[in-house]
Design a protein around this motif. Structure first.
Motif, PDB file in Angstrom:
ATOM      1  N   THR A 191      35.282  44.115  37.921  1.00 47.78           N
ATOM      2  CA  THR A 191      36.702  44.087  38.278  1.00 47.78           C
ATOM      3  C   THR A 191      37.331  42.742  37.934  1.00 47.78           C
ATOM      4  O   THR A 191      38.451  42.684  37.407  1.00 47.78           O
ATOM      5  N   TRP A 194      38.026  42.521  34.246  1.00 51.16           N
ATOM      6  CA  TRP A 194      39.135  43.356  33.808  1.00 51.16           C
ATOM      7  C   TRP A 194      40.482  42.907  34.355  1.00 51.16           C
ATOM      8  O   TRP A 194      41.497  42.908  33.644  1.00 51.16           O
ATOM      9  N   GLU A 196      43.752  40.934  35.713  1.00 53.66           N
ATOM     10  CA  GLU A 196      44.533  39.788  35.261  1.00 53.66           C
ATOM     11  C   GLU A 196      45.318  39.138  36.399  1.00 53.66           C
ATOM     12  O   GLU A 196      45.893  38.071  36.210  1.00 53.66           O
ATOM     13  N   HIS A 200      45.486  43.624  40.759  1.00 51.64           N
ATOM     14  CA  HIS A 200      44.539  44.527  40.102  1.00 51.64           C
ATOM     15  C   HIS A 200      43.252  44.651  40.916  1.00 51.64           C
ATOM     16  O   HIS A 200      42.733  45.757  41.116  1.00 51.64           O
ATOM     17  N   LEU A 278      30.065  42.655  28.451  1.00 49.57           N
ATOM     18  CA  LEU A 278      31.441  42.158  28.515  1.00 49.57           C
ATOM     19  C   LEU A 278      31.482  40.642  28.647  1.00 49.57           C
ATOM     20  O   LEU A 278      32.317  39.972  28.033  1.00 49.57           O
ATOM     21  N   TRP A 283      35.197  39.431  26.688  1.00 47.29           N
ATOM     22  CA  TRP A 283      36.365  40.306  26.814  1.00 47.29           C
ATOM     23  C   TRP A 283      37.231  39.880  27.992  1.00 47.29           C
ATOM     24  O   TRP A 283      36.776  39.773  29.113  1.00 47.29           O
ATOM     25  N   ARG A 284      38.491  39.608  27.709  1.00 47.34           N
ATOM     26  CA  ARG A 284      39.490  39.182  28.699  1.00 47.34           C
ATOM     27  C   ARG A 284      39.141  37.839  29.359  1.00 47.34           C
ATOM     28  O   ARG A 284      39.720  37.496  30.391  1.00 47.34           O
TER      29      ARG A 284
END
Length: 287
Positions: A191, A194, A196, A200, A278, A283-284
């Motif tokens: 979480t 993912w 931001e 979220h 990830l 990623w992110r």
């Protein structure tokens, strides 16, 4: 003919030794020092506000027990795995592990997310830690907080009148507590990768973790549900965690303990692999 040092190393003529050249990594295997340092950082972070992170969840969970046992009048019984147990004894283990799960998720979903929001994510990405070491430290901190909360709740219930929480199978308690805490710790890391913003993470907590925890048989036995709802309950991974954890106290469970163990272990492995991929890809995190 004098021997030459390996590529990437330079001789130290003053001390008669060989040193690594600048830029060449020294740590070849597991960076135990770095792993321990990050883990201690994660633990100290929630211990600094332990009134909020440990004792408040423990008191809230105890209030659930008080409210439900008073509402039921202390006379109700529940059938679990062919055995009849008092409602308070049935409810207590579920509440303990529910508090552990929610706090494991809360701890793991905070670290990377606050780093992204405050711009300090580099503090996690720059140190000489491998992806596995970073993931292990984050999940380890979440598991530690979960067990601290669970232990605090268990101590309170141990002295609460009318509730019996003496372990029947301590190994099952530790095993399912660990499996469940790792599960929610990995879900929290996923979480935080993912998300931001805090909204979220709160959405996942409110609309995924909360409902799945409450609808997993914490407050009722799934044997009393209609067949369709029993099937839905058996598709909920939280059901197996709570059932196995409850078995450790009662010696009875709503489902075979070994089935629940394999299901949660498989989910933990899958989530761990996903989080690893990830984190390794950034990623992110590195965008």
């Amino acid at each position: 003919m004098t021997s030459q040092p390996p590529i990437g190393q330079i001789p130290d003529t003053a001390h008669g030794t060989v040193m690594n050249a600048p830029g060449v990594p020294v740590i070849r295997n597991v960076n135990w020092g770095g792993l321990r340092t990050l883990y201690i950082k994660e633990v100290r972070r929630f211990f600094k506000v332990q009134l909020q992170t440990i004792w408040a969840p423990a008191i809230q969970t105890l209030l659930y027990l008080i409210v439900f046992t008073v509402a039921m009048g202390g006379r109700s019984a529940v059938h679990v795995g062919g055995e009849t147990v008092a409602f308070a004894d049935f409810l207590a283990p579920g509440l303990i592990v529910m508090g552990m799960l929610t706090n494991a998720f809360a701890n793991a979903s905070f670290s990377l997310l606050v780093g992204k929001i405050q711009g300090t994510i580099v503090d996690y990405l720059m140190p000489p830690l491998s992806t596995a070491e970073l993931l292990a430290a984050l999940v380890g901190g979440a598991v530690t907080r979960a067990f601290c909360v669970g232990f605090a709740v268990w101590l309170a219930m141990l002295v609460w009148p009318g509730v019996h929480v003496l372990p029947h199978n301590p190994l099952a308690i530790l095993w399912f507590g660990l499996l469940g805490s790792v599960f929610l710790g990995l879900l929290g890391v996923l979480t935080s990768i993912w998300a931001e913003k805090f909204d979220h993470a709160a959405a996942v907590s409110n609309f995924v973790v909360g409902p799945l925890t409450l609808l997993s048989g914490t407050f009722y036995s799934v044997d009393r549900l209609a067949p369709a709802f029993q099937a839905i309950s058996h598709a909920n991974p939280f059901f197996y965690i709570i059932s196995g954890f409850r078995y450790g106290f009662l010696g009875a469970a709503d489902s075979p303990v070994w089935v629940g163990s394999l299901v949660i272990l498989a989910i933990d492995v899958a989530l761990g692999a996903l989080c690893y991929a990830l984190l390794k890809g950034g990623w992110r995190l590195k965008n």
